[in-house]
Scaffold this active site. Structure first.
Site, PDB file in Angstrom:
ATOM      1  N   CYS A   2      -3.935  -4.191  -3.578  1.00  0.00           N
ATOM      2  CA  CYS A   2      -4.380  -5.720  -3.779  1.00  0.00           C
ATOM      3  C   CYS A   2      -4.631  -6.095  -5.045  1.00  0.00           C
ATOM      4  CB  CYS A   2      -5.614  -6.211  -2.872  1.00  0.00           C
ATOM      5  SG  CYS A   2      -5.109  -5.585  -0.993  1.00  0.00           S
ATOM      6  N   ARG A  27       1.341  -3.725  -8.965  1.00  0.00           N
ATOM      7  CA  ARG A  27       0.339  -2.780  -7.922  1.00  0.00           C
ATOM      8  C   ARG A  27       1.017  -2.554  -6.629  1.00  0.00           C
ATOM      9  NH1 ARG A  27      -5.043  -3.251 -10.276  1.00  0.00           N
ATOM     10  NH2 ARG A  27      -5.937  -3.020  -8.047  1.00  0.00           N
ATOM     11  N   TRP A  77      -2.174  -5.946  -0.189  1.00  0.00           N
ATOM     12  CA  TRP A  77      -1.254  -4.738   0.348  1.00  0.00           C
ATOM     13  C   TRP A  77      -1.847  -4.369   1.678  1.00  0.00           C
ATOM     14  CZ3 TRP A  77      -1.895   0.626   1.024  1.00  0.00           C
ATOM     15  CH2 TRP A  77      -0.718   1.571   1.010  1.00  0.00           C
ATOM     16  N   ASN A 101     -10.735  -6.942  -2.258  1.00  0.00           N
ATOM     17  CA  ASN A 101      -9.867  -5.857  -2.161  1.00  0.00           C
ATOM     18  C   ASN A 101     -10.640  -4.864  -1.776  1.00  0.00           C
ATOM     19  OD1 ASN A 101      -7.857  -6.995  -3.630  1.00  0.00           O
ATOM     20  ND2 ASN A 101      -8.272  -5.886  -5.719  1.00  0.00           N
ATOM     21  N   GLY A 102     -10.060  -3.718  -1.024  1.00  0.00           N
ATOM     22  CA  GLY A 102     -10.793  -2.543  -0.663  1.00  0.00           C
ATOM     23  C   GLY A 102     -11.052  -2.965   0.828  1.00  0.00           C
ATOM     24  N   GLU A 491       9.526  16.583  -8.992  1.00  0.00           N
ATOM     25  CA  GLU A 491       9.386  15.219  -9.454  1.00  0.00           C
ATOM     26  C   GLU A 491      10.657  14.510  -9.211  1.00  0.00           C
ATOM     27  OE1 GLU A 491       7.247  13.402  -9.999  1.00  0.00           O
ATOM     28  OE2 GLU A 491       7.751  11.809 -11.404  1.00  0.00           O
ATOM     29  N   LYS A 495      10.889  10.821  -7.049  1.00  0.00           N
ATOM     30  CA  LYS A 495      11.361   9.647  -7.713  1.00  0.00           C
ATOM     31  C   LYS A 495      12.563   9.080  -6.657  1.00  0.00           C
ATOM     32  CE  LYS A 495       9.148   8.646 -10.066  1.00  0.00           C
ATOM     33  NZ  LYS A 495       8.057   9.294 -10.680  1.00  0.00           N
ATOM     34  N   GLU A 498      11.159   7.716  -3.480  1.00  0.00           N
ATOM     35  CA  GLU A 498      10.493   6.421  -3.614  1.00  0.00           C
ATOM     36  C   GLU A 498      11.018   5.306  -3.890  1.00  0.00           C
ATOM     37  OE1 GLU A 498       7.847   7.794  -7.571  1.00  0.00           O
ATOM     38  OE2 GLU A 498       6.778   6.632  -5.892  1.00  0.00           O
ATOM     39  N   HIS A 514      14.704  31.108   2.511  1.00  0.00           N
ATOM     40  CA  HIS A 514      13.763  31.163   3.186  1.00  0.00           C
ATOM     41  C   HIS A 514      13.626  30.108   4.307  1.00  0.00           C
ATOM     42  CE1 HIS A 514      12.599  34.577   1.038  1.00  0.00           C
ATOM     43  NE2 HIS A 514      12.288  34.229   0.062  1.00  0.00           N
ATOM     44  N   LYS A 618       1.031   0.485  -6.939  1.00  0.00           N
ATOM     45  CA  LYS A 618       1.068   1.258  -8.198  1.00  0.00           C
ATOM     46  C   LYS A 618      -0.277   2.147  -8.286  1.00  0.00           C
ATOM     47  CE  LYS A 618       2.141   2.266 -12.658  1.00  0.00           C
ATOM     48  NZ  LYS A 618       3.338   3.353 -12.637  1.00  0.00           N
TER      49      LYS A 618
HETATM   50  O1  M6R Z   1      -2.438   6.702 -10.724  1.00  0.00           O
HETATM   51  P1  M6R Z   1      -2.341   8.052 -10.194  1.00  0.00           P
HETATM   52  O2  M6R Z   1      -1.388   8.945 -11.520  1.00  0.00           O
HETATM   53  O3  M6R Z   1      -3.447   8.550  -9.870  1.00  0.00           O
HETATM   54  O4  M6R Z   1      -1.264   7.914  -9.080  1.00  0.00           O
HETATM   55  C1  M6R Z   1      -1.035   9.113  -8.301  1.00  0.00           C
HETATM   56  C2  M6R Z   1      -0.066   8.686  -7.252  1.00  0.00           C
HETATM   57  O5  M6R Z   1       0.075   7.844  -6.467  1.00  0.00           O
HETATM   58  C3  M6R Z   1       1.486   8.632  -8.191  1.00  0.00           C
HETATM   59  O6  M6R Z   1       1.873   9.291  -9.109  1.00  0.00           O
HETATM   60  C4  M6R Z   1       2.687   8.167  -6.949  1.00  0.00           C
HETATM   61  O7  M6R Z   1       2.960   9.263  -6.638  1.00  0.00           O
HETATM   62  C5  M6R Z   1       3.605   7.308  -7.989  1.00  0.00           C
HETATM   63  N1  M6R Z   1       4.245   6.275  -7.202  1.00  0.00           N
HETATM   64  C6  M6R Z   1       4.789   8.303  -8.438  1.00  0.00           C
HETATM   65  O8  M6R Z   1       5.736   7.814  -9.013  1.00  0.00           O
END
Ligand code: M6R
Length: 623
Positions: A2, A27, A77, A101-102, A491, A495, A498, A514, A618
């Protein structure tokens, strides 16, 4: 997660709020709303979905709302209750309007008590309930500020609120107790408040990061911070932010993510400038000296992170062990915190987090502190909670990263760990000074190498684009690699999942046989990361295994590796080869942009919301 924006002063509040919420869109959110004070009345406009829906709703009443100079806004969110308009913020309860928020952990208990007292909450959220608590306290004759304080003391959990009331027009009261809140004086008179500094930087660079337990009350005359617990006035330091509003705009790029991918050479240079003295080759001249001692004296380092930051940590382990000769563990924060780990004296817990707000990582660091373990942080956000709570902090200087998918912050995290590894190696006598100096020289040249390689019309960009196009519609992807390429494979898969919503797995190439090799058929693509390093031959053998089972092979390898190229259906050459070498430990820095761009191009073809992928946020400030 949020986002909150609040403003009171002499500016047109509707513009400040909408622009501020746009700055917070990165975010992640699924509904939005604003509340504006006009005269003595507060109008609330909110909607499920994107912020544009709110803008369309206010189109008819813009003239009336334009007069307002006081309001609050929110992007939600969903956690408690679906992402509907009713559950969107701001929430109105009688004359009280709030954003939150929270999480209010004792919300069930509070709801029961409120209902028993005759109140009728309309939404499914925990947030709305707080409005009833404030209303009840104001009905007892308390001011808005005192009522917020009294109401907040009845709730449990980690959260922040910002509240207005028609009974005290022109007053905004915020409380931080968990979720971040940043406040600032408007140089023209008045106050801004937001869940991070980004909405504020176009009005002022001087911001105040509120601490947990702070209550801030703002009006046209400015702001005052006091203790939530006892009401005593608190003086908080002002932090100067060096991010400019221009750096947060797309500047002609179609997406923030693409802009941020191409900003990586600059992010590396900036990060290097922040920690390495070019003249002497000595790192950390400008950085936190206490942190250096902590690292130097460590007997073991535990790197703790989530998502992409965890992948960065996996690479950190390779480098810190190879060059720094120190034992390193890499931990997923969400697992580590509940595992009751053995933490020995001399261990340093390093939280890696681009946002500096990730709840799981923060929780591990807090737990470590209670056990007397030293903590350090690598983060991109000055003033973030992790940066303030860690015993020492090392900043990446990637600039604001707006796209939800981490790109330039990931690469910058790699760089900080590379410098740590070189410095620790030298300091601990594991690397001779000349070797450290040559490693740092290579690091200094890396941004240039990357800049040449990463031209939007260059060979890499073109081959990535044509590969993405040819593979559109494929059932799934494996990204495989060995050694330094393995975390990059993880990674790459993350990517693609997501932002393109395609099933992808990252695997150590040797692990395929395996189990996962059973998945391979002609409808699967395997991205093989096989630069000319110590692992190349073994990786090529694994490539042969999947090729024999019909997989479409995307090879990423040395620029002159023609024998590897021949085995591949698609070929993406690296800017390094047996003729133009870099230390094999640095190869992830050139591999990562390739997998980032492949995901971007695939997502683009699929038409997904690249910068704000569904269900993601984010900064993940909830567990
Ligand atoms: O802000 P942070 O680096 O702690 O965030 C960790 C993960 O939430 C963040 O890397 C997430 O996996 C991203 N969406 C990756 O692109």
């Amino acid at each position: 997660m949020c986002g909150i924006v609040g403003y009171v002063g002499s500016r047109r509040a509707v513009d400040v709020l909408l622009q501020g919420l746009r700055r917070l869109e990165y975010r992640g959110y699924d509904s939005a709303g604003i509340a504006l004070l006009t005269g003595d009345a507060i109008d609330v406009v909110k909607s499920s979905g994107k912020l544009e829906n709110v803008e369309h709703l206010i189109d008819g009443s813009r003239e009336k709302l334009a007069a307002s100079t006081c309001g609050i806004g929110h992007t939600r969110w969903a956690t408690h209750g679906k992402p509907t308009t009713q559950n969107a913020h701001p929430h109105r309860t009688g004359h009280v309007v709030l954003v939150h928020n929270g999480i209010i952990e004792n919300y069930q208990d509070i709801r029961r008590r409120l209902v028993a007292r005759g109140h009728k909450p309309e939404s499914e959220t925990d947030s709305e309930l707080f409005g009833f608590l404030v209303l009840e306290e104001m009905d007892k004759g308390r001011s808005l500020c005192d009522a917020v304080r009294a109401g907040f003391l009845q709730i449990e959990g980690s959260c922040s609120v910002v509240v207005m009331s028609e009974k005290e027009p022109g007053m905004i009261v915020g409380v931080r107790n968990g979720s971040p809140l940043v406040a600032a004086h408007d140089p023209d008179g008045g106050m801004f408040i937001a869940s991070d500094a980004q909405p504020l930087v176009e009005y002022t660079k001087e911001v105040i990061f509120l601490e947990n337990g702070d209550l801030v009350a703002g009006s046209r005359t400015g702001l005052k911070i006091s203790s939530l617990a006892d009401g005593n006035v608190i003086a908080r330091p002002v932090t100067r932010i060096d991010w400019s509003a221009e750096r947060m705009d797309k500047q002609g790029w179609p997406h923030y993510m693409l802009k941020e991918i191409y900003e990586q050479p600059a992010a590396l240079s900036e990060t290097l400038n922040g920690i390495l003295d070019r003249a002497t080759g000595e790192p950390f001249v400008l950085a936190d000296q206490k942190g250096l001692q902590t690292l130097k004296n460590a007997t073991r380092i535990s790197l703790v992170a989530c998502g992409s930051s965890w992948h960065a940590a996996l690479l950190g382990k390779y480098w810190l062990e190879r060059w720094g000769r120190i034992a390193v563990d890499v931990e997923l924060a969400s697992e580590f915190r509940y595992r009751d780990p053995v933490l020995q004296e001399g261990t340093v817990i390093v939280g890696i987090s681009q946002s500096g707000e990730t709840a799981d990582t923060l929780a591990v660091m807090r737990e470590a502190k209670t056990r007397g373990i030293q903590t350090a942080a690598i983060t991109n956000v000055r003033g973030s909670t992790i940066s303030r709570e860690a015993d020492s902090v090392f900043y990446t200087c990637a600039g604001p990263e707006i796209g939800v998918a981490a790109t330039k912050t990931f690469l910058s995290q790699l760089l900080v760990q590379l410098i740590w590894a070189g410095w620790l190696g030298k300091t601990r006598g594991a690397l001779n000074p000349a070797r450290t100096a040559s490693l740092f020289d290579e690091l200094i040249r890396l941004p240039h190498l990357l800049e040449d390689y990463m031209r939007p019309d260059g060979v890499m960009a073109q081959t990535v684009r044509s590969t993405a196009k040819a593979l559109l519609g494929i059932k799934g992807f494996f990204f495989i690699g060995r050694g330094y390429s393995f975390p990059v494979a993880l990674e790459g898969a993350l990517k693609l999942k997501e932002i393109a919503y395609i099933h992808a797995e990252g695997y150590a190439a040797g692990e395929l046989k395996h189990g996962p090799i059973a998945m391979i058929d002609g409808n699967m693509a395997v991205v093989v990361l096989a630069p000319q390093d110590s692992w190349r031959e073994k990786t090529v053998s694994n490539l042969e295994e999947v090729k024999a089972r019909g997989a479409r092979i995307v090879g990423v390898g040395g620029g002159n590796d023609s024998s590897l190229k021949e085995l591949c259906d698609f070929w993406i050459p690296l800017p390094v080869s047996t003729k133009h070498k870099i230390d094999e430990g640095l190869l992830p820095v050139v591999l990562a942009p390739v997998v980032q761009l492949l995901s971007y191009e695939t997502a683009l073809l699929k038409g997904t919301d690249v910068d704000k992928p569904r269900n993601l946020a984010k900064s993940v400030t909830v567990e």
